[in-house]
Design a protein around this motif. Structure first.
Motif, PDB file in Angstrom:
ATOM      1  N   UNK A  73       0.820  -1.213   0.000  1.00 38.59           N
ATOM      2  CA  UNK A  73       0.000   0.000   0.000  1.00 38.59           C
ATOM      3  C   UNK A  73       0.857   1.268   0.000  1.00 38.59           C
ATOM      4  N   UNK A  74       2.035   1.184   0.612  1.00 37.69           N
ATOM      5  CA  UNK A  74       2.894   2.370   0.712  1.00 37.69           C
ATOM      6  C   UNK A  74       4.153   2.252  -0.134  1.00 37.69           C
ATOM      7  N   UNK A  75       4.216   1.202  -0.950  1.00 40.53           N
ATOM      8  CA  UNK A  75       5.306   1.104  -1.909  1.00 40.53           C
ATOM      9  C   UNK A  75       6.451   0.208  -1.480  1.00 40.53           C
ATOM     10  N   UNK A  76       7.290  -0.106  -2.458  1.00 40.41           N
ATOM     11  CA  UNK A  76       8.421  -1.003  -2.261  1.00 40.41           C
ATOM     12  C   UNK A  76       9.427  -0.425  -1.274  1.00 40.41           C
ATOM     13  N   UNK A  77       9.678   0.881  -1.342  1.00 32.76           N
ATOM     14  CA  UNK A  77      10.698   1.487  -0.469  1.00 32.76           C
ATOM     15  C   UNK A  77      10.355   1.301   1.001  1.00 32.76           C
ATOM     16  N   UNK A  78       9.099   1.518   1.353  1.00 28.30           N
ATOM     17  CA  UNK A  78       8.677   1.339   2.745  1.00 28.30           C
ATOM     18  C   UNK A  78       8.810  -0.130   3.139  1.00 28.30           C
ATOM     19  N   UNK A  80      10.855  -2.384   1.937  1.00 26.99           N
ATOM     20  CA  UNK A  80      12.268  -2.743   2.051  1.00 26.99           C
ATOM     21  C   UNK A  80      12.905  -2.220   3.335  1.00 26.99           C
ATOM     22  N   UNK A  81      12.442  -1.072   3.814  1.00 29.23           N
ATOM     23  CA  UNK A  81      13.047  -0.482   5.014  1.00 29.23           C
ATOM     24  C   UNK A  81      12.390  -0.950   6.303  1.00 29.23           C
ATOM     25  N   UNK A  82      11.169  -1.523   6.205  1.00 22.51           N
ATOM     26  CA  UNK A  82      10.412  -1.806   7.423  1.00 22.51           C
ATOM     27  C   UNK A  82      10.070  -3.283   7.651  1.00 22.51           C
ATOM     28  N   UNK A  83      10.454  -4.191   6.743  1.00 23.99           N
ATOM     29  CA  UNK A  83       9.937  -5.564   6.845  1.00 23.99           C
ATOM     30  C   UNK A  83      10.553  -6.396   7.959  1.00 23.99           C
ATOM     31  N   UNK A  84      11.697  -5.959   8.509  1.00 23.99           N
ATOM     32  CA  UNK A  84      12.265  -6.650   9.664  1.00 23.99           C
ATOM     33  C   UNK A  84      12.987  -7.945   9.348  1.00 23.99           C
ATOM     34  N   UNK A  85      12.995  -8.358   8.082  1.00 23.84           N
ATOM     35  CA  UNK A  85      13.686  -9.587   7.690  1.00 23.84           C
ATOM     36  C   UNK A  85      14.861  -9.316   6.751  1.00 23.84           C
ATOM     37  N   UNK A  86      15.140  -8.041   6.538  1.00 24.87           N
ATOM     38  CA  UNK A  86      16.241  -7.682   5.653  1.00 24.87           C
ATOM     39  C   UNK A  86      15.956  -7.953   4.190  1.00 24.87           C
ATOM     40  N   UNK A  87      14.688  -8.098   3.830  1.00 22.56           N
ATOM     41  CA  UNK A  87      14.340  -8.382   2.436  1.00 22.56           C
ATOM     42  C   UNK A  87      14.439  -7.122   1.584  1.00 22.56           C
ATOM     43  N   UNK A  88      14.946  -7.296   0.366  1.00 17.43           N
ATOM     44  CA  UNK A  88      15.029  -6.179  -0.577  1.00 17.43           C
ATOM     45  C   UNK A  88      14.374  -6.615  -1.878  1.00 17.43           C
ATOM     46  N   UNK A  89      13.235  -6.048  -2.181  1.00 21.56           N
ATOM     47  CA  UNK A  89      12.493  -6.409  -3.386  1.00 21.56           C
ATOM     48  C   UNK A  89      12.613  -5.297  -4.429  1.00 21.56           C
ATOM     49  N   UNK A  90      12.580  -5.692  -5.686  1.00 20.07           N
ATOM     50  CA  UNK A  90      12.641  -4.716  -6.772  1.00 20.07           C
ATOM     51  C   UNK A  90      11.254  -4.324  -7.280  1.00 20.07           C
ATOM     52  N   UNK A  91      10.296  -5.233  -7.078  1.00 23.95           N
ATOM     53  CA  UNK A  91       8.947  -4.958  -7.566  1.00 23.95           C
ATOM     54  C   UNK A  91       7.929  -5.719  -6.721  1.00 23.95           C
ATOM     55  N   UNK A  92       6.657  -5.357  -6.900  1.00 25.90           N
ATOM     56  CA  UNK A  92       5.604  -6.062  -6.176  1.00 25.90           C
ATOM     57  C   UNK A  92       5.544  -7.522  -6.598  1.00 25.90           C
ATOM     58  N   UNK A  93       5.951  -7.809  -7.822  1.00 17.91           N
ATOM     59  CA  UNK A  93       5.952  -9.194  -8.307  1.00 17.91           C
ATOM     60  C   UNK A  93       6.915 -10.047  -7.487  1.00 17.91           C
ATOM     61  N   UNK A  94       8.019  -9.439  -7.034  1.00 19.50           N
ATOM     62  CA  UNK A  94       8.968 -10.180  -6.193  1.00 19.50           C
ATOM     63  C   UNK A  94       8.321 -10.645  -4.899  1.00 19.50           C
ATOM     64  N   UNK A  95       7.387  -9.847  -4.390  1.00 22.50           N
ATOM     65  CA  UNK A  95       6.714 -10.211  -3.140  1.00 22.50           C
ATOM     66  C   UNK A  95       5.929 -11.498  -3.318  1.00 22.50           C
ATOM     67  N   UNK A  96       5.356 -11.677  -4.490  1.00 22.49           N
ATOM     68  CA  UNK A  96       4.588 -12.886  -4.774  1.00 22.49           C
ATOM     69  C   UNK A  96       5.487 -14.090  -5.004  1.00 22.49           C
TER      70      UNK A  96
END
Length: 418
Positions: A73-78, A80-96
């Protein structure tokens, strides 16, 4: 039709009617399903063909899709900085593709993107669907159809809770309080509050107060407001507390009766109502007599009133309520003034012991009103052979009046003899 009403009417003992009911009301069952048209069509097709396993799979995937939507809802940047697992995604598709469903749930609750209630619904749906699919034959049994109704309710609750609109700790805090039951919040809010400045704590406590008075929340979360306010209050410096008390006084100066009652309920969580202005406290005390029938029928309410007199002062009682107060004093003390009743009632009604003190401290006008009420009360009880035996307890109240310094000589009341 409300979801509870619909599920109550959905006949789990008749498979044909059960299926037709689901097909007809699929939009009611899942709020905002219109956002996921392909899922809606998939569920309807699976139900039409009687494929309940596919229907349940679609339900589960629908919730996961909504979960991803809320995280993004607030974008990839948020993320990447807030997920607590150190995950870095390039797109919403990466989340899936790169994050499994269990990790999605953990990340969402860590980020404050969903409430604990929603998290519980997600886990419940996942667990129940796994059990159902493992045991279900082609058509679900009566017991399994009943379980499907429980799953549908959890799905509905998950979707019905609004998504977080802003992404900062203040908004996450308020989102949790407004949409979570108290038990779900224990231990969750303090880490958020620790990130606030003192000014932000004060602003959030003021906002909670205003929202509570607006009464635009469900009964399930009423205590969550009190818990949230308590977490904020006890983390504030005295200066900020004084600021809030001034704001609360100002807000309630011209408030409605309902607002005064609501404010008392909320502020009782931080023991602040007692330090508000006498005008506000007096309004509350006198509002208690608006429904005498209810008050006299409920010992807990009478006990609470005695405590409020103790906290705020008997002098705040308005003259038009003297007669009502005298009636409450007599009825309450007659039933619970005997010290032998303390253990019987687990001390819950021990505030009856304050009444002799009030009769020592109150105005002569209230005493005069009490005397008249006492005569009528005793005369009535004397007619009943059983009840008249309990009248001796009222001698405590008579002695309290007789010991007043302002009592004229020769005006003492005689003790009751039974």
């Amino acid at each position: 039709m409300e979801i509870d009403d619909f599920l109550e009417l959905l006949p789990h003992d008749d498979e044909t009617k059960f299926k037709k009911g689901l097909i007809t009301h699929i939009n009611l069952l899942i709020p905002e399903i219109h956002k996921y048209e392909d899922s809606r069509v998939g569920m309807l097709l699976s139900l039409h063909s009687g494929d309940y396993v596919e229907f349940l799979d679609q339900l589960q995937e629908l919730m996961v899709r909504e979960l991803r939507h809320r995280l993004m809802h607030f974008g990839i940047d948020v993320f990447n900085s807030e997920n607590g697992m150190g995950l870095r995604l390039k797109s919403e598709k990466d989340l899936e593709n790169k994050v499994d469903n269990m990790d999605l749930m953990v990340i969402a609750i860590y980020m404050g993107a969903i409430t604990p209630t929603q998290e519980r619904c997600l886990f419940a749906v996942q667990s129940e669907i796994s059990l159902l699919e493992a045991k279900m034959n082609v058509l679900p049994s009566k017991k399994q159809r009943k379980k499907i109704k429980e799953v549908l309710l959890a799905v509905h609750i998950f979707f019905e809770t609004p998504k977080l609109e802003k992404w900062n700790w203040k908004d996450r805090f308020f989102f949790m309080v407004r949409n979570s039951e108290l038990d779900d919040l224990i231990g969750m809010l303090k880490p958020m509050v620790d990130k606030f400045s003192d000014k932000e704590k004060e602003e959030t406590a003021e906002k909670l107060f205003h929202e509570y008075l607006l009464d635009c929340y469900s009964d399930l979360v009423a205590d969550s407001f009190g818990y949230g306010l308590r977490i904020l209050w006890f983390s504030l410096p005295e200066k900020n507390k004084e600021n809030l008390i001034s704001k609360y006084n100002l807000r309630l100066k011209e408030a409605s009766e309902e607002d005064v009652l609501n404010a008392c309920n909320l502020l009782s969580h931080i023991d602040v109502f007692r330090v508000l202005s006498d005008d506000i406290k007096g309004r509350l005390l006198n509002l208690r007599f608006s429904d005498m029938e209810l008050l006299l029928a409920n010992p807990i309410l009478m006990n609470g009133l005695m405590i409020e007199f103790h906290d705020y002062g008997i002098g705040l009682l308005a003259e038009e309520n003297y007669k009502s107060a005298a009636e409450v004093f007599l009825n309450f003390y007659f039933e619970y003034g005997d010290e032998a009743t303390y253990e019987l009632h687990n001390y819950e009604l021990s505030a009856s012991m304050f009444i002799p003190v009030y009769l020592c401290e109150c105005s002569p006008e209230l005493v005069a009103c009490f005397k008249e009420a006492l005569k009528e009360f005793v005369a009535k009880k004397m007619k009943d052979p059983i009840e008249k035996k309990g009248l001796a307890v009222l001698n405590d109240l008579i002695e309290a009046i007789n010991n007043r310094a302002d009592l004229e000589e020769g005006k003492k009341l005689g003790l009751i003899e039974v």
